[in-house]
Design a protein around this motif. Structure first.
Motif, PDB file in Angstrom:
ATOM      1  N   GLY A   8       0.829  -1.185   0.000  1.00 12.51           N
ATOM      2  CA  GLY A   8       0.000   0.000   0.000  1.00 12.51           C
ATOM      3  C   GLY A   8       0.865   1.237   0.000  1.00 12.51           C
ATOM      4  N   GLN A   9       0.217   2.406   0.015  1.00 12.34           N
ATOM      5  CA  GLN A   9       0.973   3.644   0.010  1.00 12.34           C
ATOM      6  C   GLN A   9       0.197   4.757   0.700  1.00 12.34           C
ATOM      7  OE1 GLN A   9       1.456   4.459  -4.249  1.00 12.34           O
ATOM      8  NE2 GLN A   9      -0.233   5.915  -4.168  1.00 12.34           N
ATOM      9  N   THR A  10       0.934   5.776   1.135  1.00 14.07           N
ATOM     10  CA  THR A  10       0.378   6.969   1.760  1.00 14.07           C
ATOM     11  C   THR A  10       0.821   8.165   0.936  1.00 14.07           C
ATOM     12  OG1 THR A  10       0.511   5.948   3.958  1.00 14.07           O
ATOM     13  CG2 THR A  10       0.273   8.344   3.867  1.00 14.07           C
ATOM     14  N   ARG A  11      -0.137   8.996   0.534  1.00 15.64           N
ATOM     15  CA  ARG A  11       0.142  10.121  -0.357  1.00 15.64           C
ATOM     16  C   ARG A  11      -0.168  11.430   0.358  1.00 15.64           C
ATOM     17  NH1 ARG A  11       0.099  10.393  -6.147  1.00 15.64           N
ATOM     18  NH2 ARG A  11      -0.332  12.501  -6.933  1.00 15.64           N
ATOM     19  N   VAL A  12       0.787  12.376   0.317  1.00 14.91           N
ATOM     20  CA  VAL A  12       0.618  13.668   0.988  1.00 14.91           C
ATOM     21  C   VAL A  12       1.275  14.751   0.128  1.00 14.91           C
ATOM     22  CG1 VAL A  12       0.702  12.561   3.236  1.00 14.91           C
ATOM     23  CG2 VAL A  12       2.769  13.568   2.306  1.00 14.91           C
ATOM     24  N   THR A  13       1.030  16.012   0.494  1.00 11.85           N
ATOM     25  CA  THR A  13       1.776  17.126  -0.094  1.00 11.85           C
ATOM     26  C   THR A  13       2.612  17.830   0.965  1.00 11.85           C
ATOM     27  OG1 THR A  13      -0.153  18.564   0.166  1.00 11.85           O
ATOM     28  CG2 THR A  13       0.153  17.498  -1.979  1.00 11.85           C
ATOM     29  N   GLY A  14       2.189  17.799   2.197  1.00  9.49           N
ATOM     30  CA  GLY A  14       2.956  18.376   3.298  1.00  9.49           C
ATOM     31  C   GLY A  14       2.213  18.155   4.606  1.00  9.49           C
ATOM     32  N   THR A  15       2.788  17.386   5.520  1.00 10.28           N
ATOM     33  CA  THR A  15       2.074  17.017   6.748  1.00 10.28           C
ATOM     34  C   THR A  15       3.030  16.298   7.687  1.00 10.28           C
ATOM     35  OG1 THR A  15       0.084  15.911   7.561  1.00 10.28           O
ATOM     36  CG2 THR A  15       1.310  14.790   5.853  1.00 10.28           C
TER      37      THR A  15
ATOM     38  N   LEU B  50      -3.681  10.504   2.222  1.00  7.28           N
ATOM     39  CA  LEU B  50      -4.542   9.599   1.473  1.00  7.28           C
ATOM     40  C   LEU B  50      -3.896   8.223   1.492  1.00  7.28           C
ATOM     41  CD1 LEU B  50      -7.194   9.989  -0.232  1.00  7.28           C
ATOM     42  CD2 LEU B  50      -5.717  10.019  -2.250  1.00  7.28           C
ATOM     43  N   VAL B  51      -4.576   7.240   2.103  1.00 10.66           N
ATOM     44  CA  VAL B  51      -4.004   5.901   2.265  1.00 10.66           C
ATOM     45  C   VAL B  51      -4.749   4.916   1.382  1.00 10.66           C
ATOM     46  CG1 VAL B  51      -3.484   4.044   3.887  1.00 10.66           C
ATOM     47  CG2 VAL B  51      -3.368   6.414   4.650  1.00 10.66           C
ATOM     48  N   SER B  52      -4.010   4.114   0.621  1.00  9.39           N
ATOM     49  CA  SER B  52      -4.606   3.062  -0.202  1.00  9.39           C
ATOM     50  C   SER B  52      -3.841   1.772   0.019  1.00  9.39           C
ATOM     51  CB  SER B  52      -4.584   3.450  -1.686  1.00  9.39           C
ATOM     52  OG  SER B  52      -3.257   3.691  -2.122  1.00  9.39           O
ATOM     53  N   SER B  53      -4.476   0.640  -0.266  1.00  9.13           N
ATOM     54  CA  SER B  53      -3.848  -0.661  -0.051  1.00  9.13           C
ATOM     55  C   SER B  53      -4.069  -1.557  -1.255  1.00  9.13           C
ATOM     56  CB  SER B  53      -4.421  -1.337   1.204  1.00  9.13           C
ATOM     57  OG  SER B  53      -5.813  -1.530   1.078  1.00  9.13           O
ATOM     58  N   ASN B  54      -3.162  -2.520  -1.412  1.00  8.21           N
ATOM     59  CA  ASN B  54      -3.283  -3.570  -2.421  1.00  8.21           C
ATOM     60  C   ASN B  54      -3.416  -3.010  -3.830  1.00  8.21           C
ATOM     61  OD1 ASN B  54      -3.216  -6.389  -2.816  1.00  8.21           O
ATOM     62  ND2 ASN B  54      -5.415  -6.414  -3.231  1.00  8.21           N
TER      63      ASN B  54
ATOM     64  N   ARG C 177      -9.008   9.203   2.993  1.00  9.73           N
ATOM     65  CA  ARG C 177      -8.352  10.357   3.589  1.00  9.73           C
ATOM     66  C   ARG C 177      -8.460  10.315   5.107  1.00  9.73           C
ATOM     67  NH1 ARG C 177      -6.073  14.406   1.377  1.00  9.73           N
ATOM     68  NH2 ARG C 177      -6.974  13.913  -0.666  1.00  9.73           N
ATOM     69  N   LEU C 178      -7.323  10.556   5.776  1.00  7.86           N
ATOM     70  CA  LEU C 178      -7.270  10.600   7.235  1.00  7.86           C
ATOM     71  C   LEU C 178      -7.191  12.041   7.718  1.00  7.86           C
ATOM     72  CD1 LEU C 178      -4.672   7.808   8.134  1.00  7.86           C
ATOM     73  CD2 LEU C 178      -7.093   7.573   7.579  1.00  7.86           C
ATOM     74  N   GLY C 179      -7.802  12.286   8.866  1.00  5.59           N
ATOM     75  CA  GLY C 179      -7.638  13.545   9.571  1.00  5.59           C
ATOM     76  C   GLY C 179      -6.756  13.328  10.773  1.00  5.59           C
ATOM     77  N   PRO C 180      -6.298  14.417  11.427  1.00  6.22           N
ATOM     78  CA  PRO C 180      -5.414  14.274  12.587  1.00  6.22           C
ATOM     79  C   PRO C 180      -6.001  13.366  13.658  1.00  6.22           C
ATOM     80  CG  PRO C 180      -5.482  16.559  11.862  1.00  6.22           C
ATOM     81  CD  PRO C 180      -6.521  15.828  11.056  1.00  6.22           C
ATOM     82  N   GLY C 181      -5.156  12.488  14.192  1.00  7.91           N
ATOM     83  CA  GLY C 181      -5.591  11.550  15.223  1.00  7.91           C
ATOM     84  C   GLY C 181      -6.164  10.264  14.682  1.00  7.91           C
ATOM     85  N   MET C 182      -6.287  10.138  13.356  1.00  8.25           N
ATOM     86  CA  MET C 182      -6.825   8.912  12.759  1.00  8.25           C
ATOM     87  C   MET C 182      -5.691   7.961  12.373  1.00  8.25           C
ATOM     88  SD  MET C 182      -9.995  10.155  10.332  1.00  8.25           S
ATOM     89  CE  MET C 182     -10.409   8.430   9.972  1.00  8.25           C
TER      90      MET C 182
END
Length: 333
Positions: A181-188, A209-213, A220-225
């Motif tokens: 899987g992968q995690t995609r961001v621009t700045g965080t 933005l997290v995707s798998s397989n 999309r995750l927010g802070p604390g997720m």
């Protein structure tokens, strides 16, 4: 060639040679004599091994490349230390030795990076800076590679755990590949934990933005997720993190187990062990454990488990430690 410090021209010559051998070993007309010459070149100096291994990384990890050279087993050779490559060195070498302008075309098409870095933390945590200005904290026994492509920044977390403070660039997304899987961001700011085929992403600030397989899109995750996935999961499992601080405690050298079942705790514990701790059966895995431990002393935690839990230790055939539940009717103490 001796081990004295090389001049820039000598360093470039080794890089050019590594690129040349990468292409020749991939060519259909590569001869047995050339392969023998390659073996002799590789054995002539440990720096040849380092440079060729780095060239392999670029060809084999950048999986948008149309072709891949044979991977030469360098495990028995000298291991490569963590280091940063000179910007454009590899792309320039390929440009000189491949078809005219091939390196430039590779960069323009997004096939080749213009910067590559490799970092590995073994017995201590490390803080490293990537070429884009992002800062990464590496936990014990962690390893990652960084590639700067024209259209994206790409990290592969090979093993372990890392906390990312990503430099913002909305036109140049930052992608962390871990497991399937992968995690995609621009700045965080976020944490990625990987053990075998398990991955957990914890977001601290911003959004990811997290995707798998290999699934398109993502969640999309927010802070604390948190998002977690295993091999074969089509979708990651999402949760609001109740153990937010626990997941990041490793940055202070702590391992916090907060009323976890042993089946949940073992993947976290095993990250710090040379050989994995095993469960004798499912029943043993339901026993719950709590405590705060030093990440450098997890082996002592294993030895002390029989003192605080209804378990005893045995050894498997390969020498791994096995946790066994003490039955209420057992005489074991």
């Amino acid at each position: 060639m001796n081990q004295d410090r090389l001049s820039p021209n000598e360093e470039d010559a080794i890089t050019d040679a590594a690129a040349h051998w990468c292409m020749r070993l991939n060519a259909e007309d590569c001869t047995a004599a050339e392969r023998e010459a390659f073996d002799q070149w590789l054995a002539a100096d440990p720096r040849h091994v380092e440079e060729y291994r780095a060239m392999q990384d670029i060809w084999c990890t950048a999986d948008l490349l149309p072709r891949h050279p044979p991977v030469v087993d360098l495990a028995a050779r000298r291991p490569r230390p963590s280091r940063s490559w000179r910007p454009l060195a590899s792309a320039a070498a390929l440009a000189l030795l491949a078809l005219p302008l091939a390196g430039w075309v590779g960069w323009e098409q997004g096939w080749l990076p213009n910067h590559y870095q490799h970092f590995e933390a073994s017995d201590r945590q490390q803080q490293v800076r990537l070429s884009d200005g992002s800062v990464v904290e590496l936990n014990l026994n962690s390893e990652l590679r960084y590639f700067n492509f024209k259209d994206q920044r790409q990290v592969t977390l090979i093993k372990g755990e890392a906390f990312f403070k990503v430099s913002h660039d909305s036109n140049h997304p930052f992608i962390v590949r871990a497991g399937h899987g992968q995690t995609r961001v621009t700045g965080t700011q976020f944490n990625v934990w990987k053990y075998q085929d398990q991955v957990k992403v914890t977001l601290v600030e911003g959004s990811v933005l997290v995707s798998s397989n290999g699934a398109e899109g993502g969640y999309r995750l927010g802070p604390g997720m948190q998002a977690s996935y295993h091999l074969g999961d089509f979708e990651p499992q999402l949760a609001q993190s109740d153990d937010y601080d626990n997941s990041l405690a490793w940055r202070n050298g702590k391992l916090i187990l907060d009323n976890l079942s042993l089946s949940q705790a073992l993947p976290v514990i095993n990250r710090y062990l040379d050989k994995p701790l095993l469960l004798a059966d499912e029943s043993t895995g339901t026993i719950r454990v709590s405590g705060v431990y030093n990440t450098r002393e997890v082996s002592r935690l294993v030895d002390n488990l029989p003192k605080v839990l209804p378990v005893y230790l045995t050894r498997s055939k390969d020498g791994s430690t096995v946790l066994n539940r003490i039955s209420p009717f057992s005489n074991k103490g």
